[in-house]
Design a protein around this motif. Sequence first.
Motif, PDB file in Angstrom:
ATOM      1  N   GLN A 191      -5.347   8.854  -1.753  1.00 48.09           N
ATOM      2  CA  GLN A 191      -5.936   7.635  -2.223  1.00 48.09           C
ATOM      3  C   GLN A 191      -6.238   6.686  -1.037  1.00 48.09           C
ATOM      4  O   GLN A 191      -7.474   5.998  -1.165  1.00 48.09           O
ATOM      5  CB  GLN A 191      -4.896   6.994  -3.245  1.00 48.09           C
ATOM      6  CG  GLN A 191      -4.798   7.685  -4.492  1.00 48.09           C
ATOM      7  CD  GLN A 191      -3.476   7.101  -5.357  1.00 48.09           C
ATOM      8  OE1 GLN A 191      -2.524   6.818  -4.702  1.00 48.09           O
ATOM      9  NE2 GLN A 191      -3.681   6.707  -6.528  1.00 48.09           N
ATOM     10  N   ILE A 192      -5.608   6.488  -0.287  1.00 50.94           N
ATOM     11  CA  ILE A 192      -5.886   5.532   0.978  1.00 50.94           C
ATOM     12  C   ILE A 192      -6.992   5.993   1.752  1.00 50.94           C
ATOM     13  O   ILE A 192      -7.955   5.262   2.101  1.00 50.94           O
ATOM     14  CB  ILE A 192      -4.649   5.557   2.091  1.00 50.94           C
ATOM     15  CG1 ILE A 192      -3.416   4.811   1.261  1.00 50.94           C
ATOM     16  CG2 ILE A 192      -4.968   4.873   3.428  1.00 50.94           C
ATOM     17  CD1 ILE A 192      -3.747   3.567   0.977  1.00 50.94           C
ATOM     18  N   LEU A 198       0.938  -1.180  -0.095  1.00 52.14           N
ATOM     19  CA  LEU A 198       0.198   0.187   0.101  1.00 52.14           C
ATOM     20  C   LEU A 198       0.934   1.402   0.202  1.00 52.14           C
ATOM     21  O   LEU A 198       0.320   2.269  -0.274  1.00 52.14           O
ATOM     22  CB  LEU A 198      -1.100  -0.073   1.234  1.00 52.14           C
ATOM     23  CG  LEU A 198      -1.940  -0.897   1.159  1.00 52.14           C
ATOM     24  CD1 LEU A 198      -2.742  -0.778   2.472  1.00 52.14           C
ATOM     25  CD2 LEU A 198      -2.890  -0.758   0.017  1.00 52.14           C
ATOM     26  N   ASP A 199       2.018   1.053   0.199  1.00 56.39           N
ATOM     27  CA  ASP A 199       3.003   2.334   0.185  1.00 56.39           C
ATOM     28  C   ASP A 199       3.001   3.065  -1.037  1.00 56.39           C
ATOM     29  O   ASP A 199       3.311   4.299  -1.009  1.00 56.39           O
ATOM     30  CB  ASP A 199       4.445   1.952   0.596  1.00 56.39           C
ATOM     31  CG  ASP A 199       4.810   1.821   2.159  1.00 56.39           C
ATOM     32  OD1 ASP A 199       4.089   2.293   2.891  1.00 56.39           O
ATOM     33  OD2 ASP A 199       5.724   1.171   2.537  1.00 56.39           O
ATOM     34  N   SER A 208      -9.601   7.700   0.474  1.00 61.69           N
ATOM     35  CA  SER A 208     -10.695   7.341  -0.467  1.00 61.69           C
ATOM     36  C   SER A 208     -11.270   6.248  -0.078  1.00 61.69           C
ATOM     37  O   SER A 208     -12.274   5.642  -0.025  1.00 61.69           O
ATOM     38  CB  SER A 208     -10.582   7.821  -2.002  1.00 61.69           C
ATOM     39  OG  SER A 208     -10.300   9.315  -2.225  1.00 61.69           O
ATOM     40  N   ALA A 209     -10.079   5.164  -0.431  1.00 60.70           N
ATOM     41  CA  ALA A 209     -10.527   3.750  -0.113  1.00 60.70           C
ATOM     42  C   ALA A 209     -11.105   3.537   1.329  1.00 60.70           C
ATOM     43  O   ALA A 209     -11.965   2.754   1.334  1.00 60.70           O
ATOM     44  CB  ALA A 209      -9.074   2.936  -0.474  1.00 60.70           C
ATOM     45  N   SER A 210     -10.389   4.052   2.336  1.00 61.41           N
ATOM     46  CA  SER A 210     -11.008   3.990   3.615  1.00 61.41           C
ATOM     47  C   SER A 210     -12.451   4.469   3.820  1.00 61.41           C
ATOM     48  O   SER A 210     -13.365   3.805   4.432  1.00 61.41           O
ATOM     49  CB  SER A 210     -10.208   4.836   4.560  1.00 61.41           C
ATOM     50  OG  SER A 210      -8.805   4.117   4.893  1.00 61.41           O
ATOM     51  N   ALA A 211     -12.772   5.493   2.908  1.00 59.83           N
ATOM     52  CA  ALA A 211     -14.277   6.115   3.251  1.00 59.83           C
ATOM     53  C   ALA A 211     -15.034   5.331   2.482  1.00 59.83           C
ATOM     54  O   ALA A 211     -16.073   4.817   2.962  1.00 59.83           O
ATOM     55  CB  ALA A 211     -14.264   7.358   2.440  1.00 59.83           C
TER      56      ALA A 211
END
Length: 145
Positions: free
Chosen positions: A118-119, A111-112, A121-124
């Motif tokens: 981007q992280i 994921l780095d 957005s994916a978490s949301a």
Amino acid sequence: MRIINKHLRIEAQPIPISEDVELPAGEVHCLQAIGLNEGANLKSIATVMGVSKSAVSQMVSKLEKKGLVRKDRALDNNKELLASLTGAGWEAFNIHQEFHERHMHNLLGRLDEFSDPQIASASAILAIVETVVDERVTEIFNRSK
């Protein structure tokens, strides 16, 4: 669905704890919940795992018979059972923790390459998916009562 089905296949496999001991995934996760919440009552363990108190009680009894968990009565409430890991239970816990840490390290390394936005957005998106799943679980389990 593809990811969920792959995860279900993994969860169906027994997890090796030592050369001669394998445990079903549910029991290993129960061990993990007890180890992370040492001395907690069975209702608390059930909440952490997202299962019924009855399911946890059955798993704890199986783990107790295998010498991995100990049940004790609460000092202030004779009806309340508290769960703790035995020495062998801590060994199994540590083996499983190392397994998770290795895979989490692998995931985080991959994921780095993504930016913080981007992280985020994916978490949301995943938070919304979790909310929908929670609503469905509530609907299904409230209907069966």
